[in-house]
Scaffold this motif. Structure first.
Motif, mmCIF file in Angstrom:
data_model
loop_
_atom_site.group_PDB
_atom_site.id
_atom_site.type_symbol
_atom_site.label_atom_id
_atom_site.label_comp_id
_atom_site.label_asym_id
_atom_site.label_seq_id
_atom_site.Cartn_x
_atom_site.Cartn_y
_atom_site.Cartn_z
ATOM 1 N N UNK A 251 -17.959 -94.612 -62.803
ATOM 2 C CA UNK A 251 -16.732 -95.402 -62.897
ATOM 3 C C UNK A 251 -16.575 -96.481 -61.848
ATOM 4 N N UNK A 252 -17.138 -96.266 -60.647
ATOM 5 C CA UNK A 252 -17.009 -97.292 -59.609
ATOM 6 C C UNK A 252 -18.084 -97.053 -58.554
ATOM 7 N N UNK A 253 -18.055 -97.857 -57.494
ATOM 8 C CA UNK A 253 -19.116 -97.824 -56.494
ATOM 9 C C UNK A 253 -18.988 -96.647 -55.524
ATOM 10 N N UNK A 254 -17.929 -95.838 -55.646
ATOM 11 C CA UNK A 254 -17.812 -94.662 -54.782
ATOM 12 C C UNK A 254 -18.921 -93.659 -55.089
ATOM 13 N N UNK A 364 -25.693 -108.698 -62.839
ATOM 14 C CA UNK A 364 -24.400 -108.648 -63.505
ATOM 15 C C UNK A 364 -23.863 -107.222 -63.497
ATOM 16 N N UNK A 365 -22.698 -107.064 -64.086
ATOM 17 C CA UNK A 365 -22.033 -105.762 -64.122
ATOM 18 C C UNK A 365 -20.586 -105.974 -64.492
ATOM 19 N N UNK A 366 -19.790 -104.925 -64.367
ATOM 20 C CA UNK A 366 -18.375 -105.038 -64.720
ATOM 21 C C UNK A 366 -17.599 -105.762 -63.629
ATOM 22 N N UNK A 367 -16.495 -106.368 -64.010
ATOM 23 C CA UNK A 367 -15.638 -107.073 -63.057
ATOM 24 C C UNK A 367 -14.926 -106.092 -62.130
ATOM 25 N N UNK A 368 -14.474 -106.589 -60.992
ATOM 26 C CA UNK A 368 -13.730 -105.744 -60.055
ATOM 27 C C UNK A 368 -12.383 -105.338 -60.644
ATOM 28 N N UNK A 369 -11.793 -104.259 -60.095
ATOM 29 C CA UNK A 369 -10.522 -103.780 -60.628
ATOM 30 C C UNK A 369 -9.708 -103.048 -59.576
ATOM 31 N N UNK A 374 -8.145 -93.689 -51.383
ATOM 32 C CA UNK A 374 -8.575 -92.296 -51.539
ATOM 33 C C UNK A 374 -10.014 -92.241 -52.056
ATOM 34 N N UNK A 375 -10.219 -92.634 -53.294
ATOM 35 C CA UNK A 375 -11.568 -92.598 -53.874
ATOM 36 C C UNK A 375 -11.932 -93.859 -54.652
ATOM 37 N N UNK A 376 -10.952 -94.507 -55.234
ATOM 38 C CA UNK A 376 -11.238 -95.555 -56.218
ATOM 39 C C UNK A 376 -11.664 -96.842 -55.527
ATOM 40 N N UNK A 377 -12.878 -97.324 -55.867
ATOM 41 C CA UNK A 377 -13.432 -98.545 -55.276
ATOM 42 C C UNK A 377 -13.180 -99.730 -56.200
ATOM 43 N N UNK A 378 -12.992 -100.913 -55.606
ATOM 44 C CA UNK A 378 -12.721 -102.098 -56.426
ATOM 45 C C UNK A 378 -13.944 -102.506 -57.258
#
Length: 543
Positions: A251-254, A364-369, A374-378
């Motif tokens: 789901x993200x870079x974490x 490439x990859x998904x856009x930041x969000x 806590x855990x969720x990385x942009x």
């Protein structure tokens, strides 16, 4: 390191650690409901009681009790050692602790089990926790008594929706308060609490509130008995049919460590569960990560295509060859993907540098969000750091569009179907027009996206759930995922498809096994700075 003994076993501990935490780190489970290694310890379930021998020269603490004596038909006074909760007692050098070897502890655990099950509905056949329920496990290990209560159990609310994702069954609840403490101590949203007393108490949501946010699934995960269930998994599968693979959340870079549970009978993934790793995600995952398992099946590419029409793999490879014959190398570019593993990206980087002779490498990859503390990385990609490690100086997707529009890039081989333009109407429109100018676009991808839609030749890649792979999280930690389900449709690991493309173009891209890929990338982990055909001065280092 100081040590103490538990049932005769020597347990090392860090100063300040409790008995149960030190035993837990050594793989020894002292029975518990309310204790969790990542939360505070209220010591309210009393299941982790242990008998601690008094220090030398001191008397032990004793309790006066009345015990039924069947021989005389009456209660008889006696003394018993005072048991103590191991979740709150700090370990001490030389301490002697008894658990399973103490008859007093066994009797206490049996009593706790009987107390907790007095009003429990025992609806295991329809409970989603069945098969991984602490009440079931501990009843077998420490209970096994004949039920003595003949009265009607206390009935409490059932199937109460705490919010859009969580359902509460008060009759199953053992009031361990883990869910309350998680929302208070970790999620920082103290929306849950306990009301009433004794056998009437129950968990409730603060008046006027709902259990919402980014960490609601964790309340279900920390619940030891199935009182809280997720709408997502409720009544979907029985856990004893599921197998699990050690995975990493995509789901993200974490890069949260996780268990990916799947049913091999249907080749289907059912859920994510957090896997303990104190360096990365401790014991937790966010809601978005927990439901991202669905990408194993949703938005997938499982058939080869040529200009949108489904074809055989051989036909797609032949088409790729025809597009790249007699093409000057200086107008060829490759696109790595932060959504794919290091192995997949290494294969494409190797094809670009060693065989195609191009150093025009983009990513490439998904856009930041959304992100939090806590855990969720942009960064919504699991392997941005890995792509940058493989090819320093890799250029972003926007630079690829610049070079296509300027005519400096005419042929592209890309990994991954998704781009930042998928989340932006303005950039998406520009990207669509730019990609239409390409004379050839070969895409190897697991999921739908702008690149996949624009591909002249599309080859379906296996997802992270279908192939083992290495991902580098935002902290630079390399983590390997295990294969769970079999590749769907005609999909294959992307590193293998890259080798097939290379061979179709006449190159000796001979890696056929995952261990070959890993061995070769380990021996040559990076290449010199990648450059575009004519680098633009605004290029940055991030995809």
């Amino acid at each position: 390191m100081p040590t103490f003994t538990y049932d005769g076993k020597t347990i090392p501990f860090e100063p300040g650690e409790t008995i149960i935490k030190a035993a837990y780190r050594q793989g020894i489970e002292i029975p518990h409901y309310c204790w969790h290694p990542g939360l505070s310890s209220p010591a309210n379930c009393r299941m982790c009681l242990v008998e601690i021998a008094p220090p030398p020269g001191q008397r032990g603490m004793m309790l006066d009790v009345l015990e039924w004596d069947a021989a005389i038909g009456d209660y008889k006074p006696r003394q018993k050692p005072k048991l103590q909760p191991s979740c709150q007692i700090p370990a001490a050098e030389g301490m002697q602790v008894k658990g399973d070897t103490s008859d007093n502890v066994k009797e206490a655990r049996k009593g706790v089990q009987e107390f907790l099950l007095l009003n429990h509905p025992v609806d295991c056949p329809i409970c989603d926790q069945s098969g991984e329920c602490k009440l079931q496990d501990y009843w077998v290990e420490h209970g096994q008594y004949q039920k003595r209560m003949r009265d009607e159990p206390i009935h409490k609310p059932k199937a109460v929706r705490f919010g859009p994702s969580i359902v509460y069954d008060a009759e199953r609840c053992v009031m361990c308060t883990r869910c309350i403490r998680f929302m208070d101590e970790v999620a920082k949203d103290p929306v849950l609490d306990m009301r009433e007393r004794g056998n009437l108490n129950e968990i409730f949501v603060a008046p006027g509130k709902e259990l919402t946010g980014h960490y609601t699934f964790m309340t279900e995960h920390v619940c030891p008995v199935g009182a809280l269930t997720t709408v997502d998994f409720r009544f979907k599968a029985r856990v004893w049919f599921l197998r699990t693979a050690k995975s990493v959340c995509q789901g993200c870079a974490t890069g949260c460590n996780s268990h990916l549970d799947y049913d091999p009978r249907y080749n289907k993934v059912y859920r994510y569960r957090p896997r303990d790793n104190e360096q990365v995600n401790a014991y937790w995952m966010c809601d978005e990560g927990m439901v991202s398992y669905k990408r194993a099946h949703e938005g997938r590419l499982i058939e080869p295509r040529v200009k949108g029409s489904v074809v055989a793999v051989k036909k797609a490879l032949a088409e790729a060859k025809s597009y790249f014959e007699a093409v000057p190398g200086e107008t060829v570019a490759v696109v790595l993907s932060a959504q794919h593993s290091l192995e997949d990206n290494w294969a494409l980087r190797e094809l670009a540098g060693a065989y195609l002779g191009t150093r025009a490498i983009y990513a490439t990859g998904l856009a930041e969000g959304y992100h939090d503390a806590i855990l969720i990385h942009e960064d919504k990609n699991p392997n941005t750091r890995g792509v940058l490690e493989l090819a320093s100086g890799v250029r972003p997707f926007s630079s690829l569009l610049d070079d296509i529009e300027a005519g400096r890039v005419t042929h592209v081989i890309a990994l991954g179907g998704e781009t930042p333009a998928d989340a932006s109407a303005e950039l998406g429109e520009r990207a669509k027009h730019a990609l239409e100018r390409l004379q050839a676009l070969v895409v190897i991808a697991a999921h739908e996206g702008l690149l996949a839609h624009a591909a002249h030749v599309l080859l379906p890649a296996a997802s992270w759930a279908e192939a083992s792979g290495t991902y580098v999280n935002a902290k630079g930690i390399h983590q390997v995922t295990e294969k769970a389900i079999e590749p769907q449709g005609a999909s294959e690991p992307a590193w293998k498809l890259v080798a097939d493309v290379g061979q179709a173009l006449g190159y000796d891209t001979s890696w056929t096994k995952l261990k070959q890929v890993r061995a070769r990338w380990t021996s040559a982990p990076t290449v010199p700075d990648a450059t575009a055909v004519s680098p633009s001065p605004q290029a940055s280092q991030t995809p």
